[in-house]
Design a protein around this motif. Structure first.
Motif, mmCIF file in Angstrom:
data_model
loop_
_atom_site.group_PDB
_atom_site.id
_atom_site.type_symbol
_atom_site.label_atom_id
_atom_site.label_comp_id
_atom_site.label_asym_id
_atom_site.label_seq_id
_atom_site.Cartn_x
_atom_site.Cartn_y
_atom_site.Cartn_z
ATOM 1 N N ARG A 145 1.953 13.376 2.719
ATOM 2 C CA ARG A 145 1.382 12.213 2.704
ATOM 3 C C ARG A 145 0.475 12.411 1.396
ATOM 4 N N LEU A 146 0.291 11.093 0.616
ATOM 5 C CA LEU A 146 -0.430 11.190 -0.665
ATOM 6 C C LEU A 146 -2.112 11.406 -0.300
ATOM 7 N N ILE A 147 -2.380 10.896 0.884
ATOM 8 C CA ILE A 147 -3.755 10.605 1.189
ATOM 9 C C ILE A 147 -4.171 12.138 1.957
ATOM 10 N N GLN A 148 -4.555 12.691 1.292
ATOM 11 C CA GLN A 148 -5.188 14.137 2.031
ATOM 12 C C GLN A 148 -6.676 14.164 1.571
ATOM 13 N N PRO A 149 -7.450 15.099 2.421
ATOM 14 C CA PRO A 149 -8.764 15.240 2.228
ATOM 15 C C PRO A 149 -9.366 15.460 0.652
ATOM 16 N N ALA A 150 -8.746 16.451 0.098
ATOM 17 C CA ALA A 150 -9.137 16.983 -1.284
ATOM 18 C C ALA A 150 -8.624 15.750 -2.371
ATOM 19 N N PHE A 155 -4.822 -3.694 5.107
ATOM 20 C CA PHE A 155 -5.662 -3.547 3.911
ATOM 21 C C PHE A 155 -6.936 -2.914 3.907
ATOM 22 N N LEU A 156 -7.023 -1.741 3.442
ATOM 23 C CA LEU A 156 -8.212 -0.930 3.585
ATOM 24 C C LEU A 156 -8.743 -1.015 2.126
ATOM 25 N N GLU A 157 -10.310 -1.381 2.359
ATOM 26 C CA GLU A 157 -10.964 -1.574 0.901
ATOM 27 C C GLU A 157 -12.297 -0.711 0.830
ATOM 28 N N PHE A 158 -12.451 -0.005 0.164
ATOM 29 C CA PHE A 158 -13.821 1.026 -0.207
ATOM 30 C C PHE A 158 -14.163 0.737 -1.273
ATOM 31 N N GLU A 159 -15.628 1.125 -1.209
ATOM 32 C CA GLU A 159 -16.675 0.845 -2.478
ATOM 33 C C GLU A 159 -17.205 2.118 -2.815
ATOM 34 N N ARG A 160 -17.264 2.780 -4.067
ATOM 35 C CA ARG A 160 -17.897 4.076 -4.267
ATOM 36 C C ARG A 160 -19.487 3.607 -4.370
ATOM 37 N N VAL A 161 -20.110 4.412 -3.817
ATOM 38 C CA VAL A 161 -21.576 4.156 -3.586
ATOM 39 C C VAL A 161 -22.421 5.278 -4.378
ATOM 40 N N PHE A 177 -10.598 8.590 4.526
ATOM 41 C CA PHE A 177 -11.349 7.968 3.504
ATOM 42 C C PHE A 177 -12.999 8.049 4.112
ATOM 43 N N LEU A 178 -12.955 7.688 5.386
ATOM 44 C CA LEU A 178 -14.043 7.685 6.090
ATOM 45 C C LEU A 178 -15.032 8.776 5.998
ATOM 46 N N ALA A 179 -14.064 10.069 5.766
ATOM 47 C CA ALA A 179 -14.777 11.272 5.824
ATOM 48 C C ALA A 179 -15.288 11.627 4.488
ATOM 49 N N THR A 180 -14.868 10.973 3.522
ATOM 50 C CA THR A 180 -15.051 11.243 2.072
ATOM 51 C C THR A 180 -16.324 10.827 1.630
ATOM 52 N N LYS A 239 1.258 1.664 11.081
ATOM 53 C CA LYS A 239 -0.001 1.644 11.872
ATOM 54 C C LYS A 239 -0.671 3.296 11.621
ATOM 55 N N ASP A 240 0.320 4.182 12.090
ATOM 56 C CA ASP A 240 -0.238 5.648 11.895
ATOM 57 C C ASP A 240 -0.989 5.897 10.545
ATOM 58 N N TYR A 241 -0.118 5.486 9.476
ATOM 59 C CA TYR A 241 -0.586 5.864 8.263
ATOM 60 C C TYR A 241 -1.927 5.471 7.883
ATOM 61 N N ALA A 242 -2.175 4.086 8.259
ATOM 62 C CA ALA A 242 -3.364 3.335 8.234
ATOM 63 C C ALA A 242 -4.656 4.071 8.982
ATOM 64 N N GLY A 243 -4.207 4.649 10.208
ATOM 65 C CA GLY A 243 -5.293 5.258 10.514
ATOM 66 C C GLY A 243 -5.400 6.488 10.264
ATOM 67 N N TRP A 244 -4.458 7.374 9.899
ATOM 68 C CA TRP A 244 -4.515 8.671 9.029
ATOM 69 C C TRP A 244 -5.451 8.544 7.757
ATOM 70 N N ALA A 245 -5.112 7.402 6.904
ATOM 71 C CA ALA A 245 -5.872 7.197 5.515
ATOM 72 C C ALA A 245 -7.245 6.742 6.060
ATOM 73 N N LEU A 246 -7.632 5.948 6.820
ATOM 74 C CA LEU A 246 -8.923 5.612 7.293
ATOM 75 C C LEU A 246 -9.714 6.825 7.577
ATOM 76 N N GLU A 247 -9.205 7.631 8.514
ATOM 77 C CA GLU A 247 -10.084 8.764 8.978
ATOM 78 C C GLU A 247 -10.404 9.573 7.852
#
Length: 233
Positions: A150-155, A227-233, A187-190, A177-185
């Protein structure tokens, strides 16, 4: 243009995408690889850092779309935002051919294309250079043994965050659904990324500027688009 996976470096990361070509490309689109592609092709990221300012002097924003499919979304956003530089990456050659057609028909001057793995481009872009990152319906690799592709990995998530300007946005859309949960987890840890959702509608209802593509209309996943939307802070 590298199209043969066997030509990739043995040190390259695992492919995060499937096929790179399907049906024969129509003659008109094939001709655009010779006539139009040279003028819209992104500099080779393997050659060193990409000078974003030189790609479109005076651009007010810089957007990156990873995996633009047939290029419909990329073309519409480019037409809506002519003062923004749109960088699109897609290894599927038929999709690149389709994008070239959209660019020609729309007379679009603010798109640059990379017909290969987006991760090399992300690495070559300067930190803090992007206003928007769009990742729409990436290959889900939904079998557990393939999740490592999967493209979305922690690094990679951390790298994407670094490329965004403060206040920049990252949008991830999937119909699995599974990929949404995977990606959200991940991104939230980023560090530096904040999820913009306050209520269920924020991830179940398409944003106002979303462009529905032919892929989305096929409804190949196991859920309506998320749709998962994130902002850089």
């Amino acid at each position: 243009m590298t199209t043969d996976p066997s030509a990739r470096s043995p040190d390259a990361p695992l492919r995060s995408f499937g096929r790179i070509k399907s049906r024969p490309i129509k003659p008109r689109q094939a001709a655009l690889f010779d006539t139009l592609m040279p003028s819209v092709k992104l500099p080779d990221p393997a050659a060193g850092p990409i000078d974003v300012a030189a790609l479109m002097p005076g651009a007010k924003e810089v957007w990156l779309e990873i995996g633009f499919g047939g290029g419909e979304h990329l073309a519409v956003q480019a037409a809506r935002h002519p003062d923004a530089l749109m960088i699109g990456c897609e290894p599927f050659i038929n999709g690149v051919a389709s994008a070239l057609r959209h660019i020609e028909e729309g007379g679009l001057k603010n798109i640059r294309l990379h017909a290969d793995d987006a991760r090399a481009v992300v690495q070559a872009l300067p930190d803090g250079s992007l206003d928007r990152i769009m990742i729409l319906f990436p290959d889900p690799w939904h079998k557990a043994r393939h999740n490592k592709r999967r493209l979305i990995q922690p690094a990679f998530a951390a790298q994407l965050a670094r490329k965004l300007k403060p206040g920049g946005r990252l949008r991830f859309v999937t119909d699995w659904k599974d990929y949404a949960g995977w990606a959200l987890e991940r991104f939230l840890a980023t560090p530096g990324l904040v999820w913009m959702a306050d209520e269920t509608a924020d991830w179940k209802v398409a944003p106002e500027d979303h462009v529905v593509t032919r892929y989305e209309e096929k409804r190949l996943g196991d859920t309506d688009p998320l749709f998962l939307e994130f902002e850089r802070v």
